[in-house]
Design a protein around this motif. Structure first.
Motif, PDB file in Angstrom:
ATOM      1  N   CYS A  41      -1.519   9.553   8.916  1.00  0.00           N
ATOM      2  CA  CYS A  41      -1.795   9.044   7.843  1.00  0.00           C
ATOM      3  C   CYS A  41      -0.857   7.868   7.257  1.00  0.00           C
ATOM      4  CB  CYS A  41      -2.360   9.816   6.734  1.00  0.00           C
ATOM      5  SG  CYS A  41      -3.816  10.461   7.200  1.00  0.00           S
ATOM      6  N   GLN A  42       0.341   8.209   7.104  1.00  0.00           N
ATOM      7  CA  GLN A  42       1.108   7.390   6.393  1.00  0.00           C
ATOM      8  C   GLN A  42       1.646   6.227   7.525  1.00  0.00           C
ATOM      9  OE1 GLN A  42       4.676   9.949   5.474  1.00  0.00           O
ATOM     10  NE2 GLN A  42       4.612   9.231   3.531  1.00  0.00           N
ATOM     11  N   ARG A  93      -0.421   4.820   9.531  1.00  0.00           N
ATOM     12  CA  ARG A  93      -1.517   3.807   9.575  1.00  0.00           C
ATOM     13  C   ARG A  93      -1.639   3.130   8.247  1.00  0.00           C
ATOM     14  NH1 ARG A  93      -7.744   4.962  10.145  1.00  0.00           N
ATOM     15  NH2 ARG A  93      -7.314   4.489   7.860  1.00  0.00           N
ATOM     16  N   TYR A  94      -1.352   3.887   7.102  1.00  0.00           N
ATOM     17  CA  TYR A  94      -1.492   3.104   5.887  1.00  0.00           C
ATOM     18  C   TYR A  94      -0.410   1.921   5.995  1.00  0.00           C
ATOM     19  CZ  TYR A  94      -4.301   6.861   4.302  1.00  0.00           C
ATOM     20  OH  TYR A  94      -5.188   7.699   3.992  1.00  0.00           O
ATOM     21  N   VAL A  95       0.809   2.139   6.366  1.00  0.00           N
ATOM     22  CA  VAL A  95       2.011   1.274   6.498  1.00  0.00           C
ATOM     23  C   VAL A  95       1.416   0.047   7.479  1.00  0.00           C
ATOM     24  CG1 VAL A  95       4.324   0.652   7.153  1.00  0.00           C
ATOM     25  CG2 VAL A  95       3.828   2.739   5.703  1.00  0.00           C
ATOM     26  N   ASP A 101      -1.557  -0.673   8.405  1.00  0.00           N
ATOM     27  CA  ASP A 101      -2.746  -1.407   7.693  1.00  0.00           C
ATOM     28  C   ASP A 101      -2.358  -2.628   6.547  1.00  0.00           C
ATOM     29  OD1 ASP A 101      -4.470  -0.095   9.321  1.00  0.00           O
ATOM     30  OD2 ASP A 101      -5.451   1.141   7.616  1.00  0.00           O
ATOM     31  N   ALA A 102      -1.269  -1.926   5.826  1.00  0.00           N
ATOM     32  CA  ALA A 102      -0.660  -2.776   4.767  1.00  0.00           C
ATOM     33  C   ALA A 102      -0.059  -4.109   5.395  1.00  0.00           C
ATOM     34  CB  ALA A 102       0.365  -1.882   3.906  1.00  0.00           C
TER      35      ALA A 102
END
Lengths: 159, 78, 247
Positions: B48-49, B51-53, B55-56
């Motif tokens: 998740c981490q 992916r979020y990075v 995506d950001a």
């Protein structure tokens, strides 16, 4: 409760209830096949088929075990306290085999009404206790017998 | 202690192999289940981490690209 | 009551509660289980007939208890899934089905190893053993069915129906030893009746059962949290939580 949820709940309950009834009836109809073994009374009543491999189970009658001195042959009677069946078996018995204890034997009935076992399993009960307690219990029950005997003797002596 | 010595405890009057095999398999499976669950939880958090990075970064890049095309257009006009 | 019910359905709320309870469940579970097993293995007296082989009871009975309790709780969750469409109930079923599979396997395995020295056979097709094997297949079926259907909602419903169909097996397991002739003996450890064993055997058994239940609680929490993270990864609260370290 929301009417849709109530309806769903009813459907679910009907599903489970219907299924339970179906399974209940099936197992009831098949109960003789689900039973692992025949009781001595069932065998005595002729419910058990002849010359087919069946299982028979019950208690080993006290004082009925006769071991052949030259071979591994053992003869004993298995009882459910209303009927008993003579059995013979050649082979090594499980450690827990003992008089007054449960067994399940696999084999067939011969023409003389003897059960010829080719496998004997020990069936133990749900009573667990340390050896000392078991001994104490046994002594107590014998002691009671003795006390009762003594009482009887005293009574008869008094008369 | 129900046994006289450590070796008696291991042998258990001949029942040792049965008892110890059961306890070993039990310990192995329960510990394995716990470790597997913790590891899986951690790997999901890590994924998740990442992916979020990711995506950001991605959400920043389109904005950057837009401004770039804008500037390029400006440059071409020059 | 209903407010509480809906709160329970909130993944975020559950996540917080689970995180708070987990250390206690883990510590209590390990402590009780270790105490029960060490007591049972080394200090409890031997049995007058089975000798030391009966010490397997301290893992066999807790595993079998859990195998059945997990299935019953899955069935309750299945009803909630079907009637209220609560997502958390489906998360629960998915998270604990593998745990149930492991404990069912453990009770079958320890039972087989125990059966060899006591009964004289590893396996016999009696009603108790067979219905327990069916339970193992049910767990396997639930896990396989869930993996086979990609759509989350239809998977949840299909799994719930399968779980409910299988629940009739539970009373069969429990009463098989009373209804039919079986090689397996009737229950020793009952919550409602006087135990058929002395205190110094019963207490370690009680400790192991309680310890394993607590460990199961811990496993449920962590596995449900994992499943919630996967499903809710697009929400803001999960994003903030994960970026803050995932606690």
């Amino acid at each position: 409760m929301h009417p849709i949820r109530k309806k769903r709940l009813t459907i679910v309950l009907f599903l489970v209830a219907g299924l339970a009834i179906a399974v209940g009836l099936t197992t009831y109809a098949l109960r003789q096949n689900i039973n692992l073994f025949y009781d001595p009374s069932q065998i005595a009543a002729g419910d058990a088929p002849m010359d087919v491999r069946i299982r028979a189970g019950g208690m080993v009658e006290e004082g009925s075990v006769v071991r052949d001195p030259d071979s591994l042959k053992v003869e004993f009677r298995v009882t459910d306290f209303s009927a008993s069946v003579p059995m013979e078996y050649v082979g090594i018995l499980p450690d827990l085999f003992a008089e007054g204890q449960g067994v399940v034997a696999m084999g067939r009935m011969d023409a003389n009404g003897r059960f010829i076992a080719d496998q004997v399993l020990a069936k133990h009960d749900e009573q667990y206790m340390p050896p000392e307690v078991a001994e104490a219990l046994e002594r107590a029950s014998k002691g009671q017998h003795k006390a009762a005997d003594a009482e009887k003797a005293a009574e008869s002596a008094a008369y | 202690m129900a046994f006289d010595s450590f070796s008696a405890f291991i042998v258990m009057e001949g029942h040792g192999p049965y008892v110890w095999a059961c306890y070993a398999v039990f310990a192995l499976l329960v510990a394995g289940l716990m470790i597997w669950s913790v590891k899986r939880h951690q790997s999901v958090i890590d994924a998740c981490q990442r992916r979020y990075v990711h995506d950001a970064k991605n959400s920043r890049r389109p904005a950057h690209k837009a401004s770039a095309t804008f500037t390029r257009v400006e440059i071409s006009q020059d | 009551m209903w407010q509480w019910f809906h709160k329970l359905g909130s993944p975020k709320w559950f996540f917080g509660i689970a995180t708070r309870f987990m250390p206690w469940l883990l510590a209590g579970g390990i402590l009780l289980l270790a105490a029960g097993l060490i007591w049972g293995l080394a200090f409890a007296p031997e049995d007058h007939r089975q000798g030391n082989s009966y010490r397997i009871i301290f893992i066999h009975v807790p595993s079998a208890f859990l195998a059945q309790s997990i299935y019953i709780s899955m069935a309750v969750a299945a009803v909630v899934t079907l009637v209220w469409r609560m997502k958390l109930a489906d998360v629960f079923v998915k998270a604990i089905a593998p745990v149930g599979l492991i404990f069912t396997f453990l009770s079958l395995f320890t039972g087989a190893v125990w059966g060899k020295p006591t009964w004289g056979t590893w396996w016999v097709w009696d009603a108790r053993l067979t219905s327990m094997l069916i339970l193992l297949f049910l767990y396997g079926g639930v896990i396989a069915l869930d993996r086979a259907i990609n759509d989350e909602k239809s998977a949840a419903r299909a799994v719930a129906v399968l779980v409910l169909v299988g629940v009739v097996n539970i009373p069969i397991i429990k009463y098989s030893v009373d209804w039919w002739n079986t090689l397996h003996q009737p229950a020793t450890f009952k919550l409602t009746e006087k135990p058929t064993m002395p205190m110094e055997m019963w207490l370690p058994l009680l400790l192991s059962v309680l310890g394993l239940y607590l460990l199961f609680g811990w496993l449920t929490c962590i596995r449900m949290k994992t499943e919630i993270l996967i499903r809710e990864q697009r929400t803001r609260w999960v994003r903030e939580l994960v970026m803050a370290g995932g606690k």
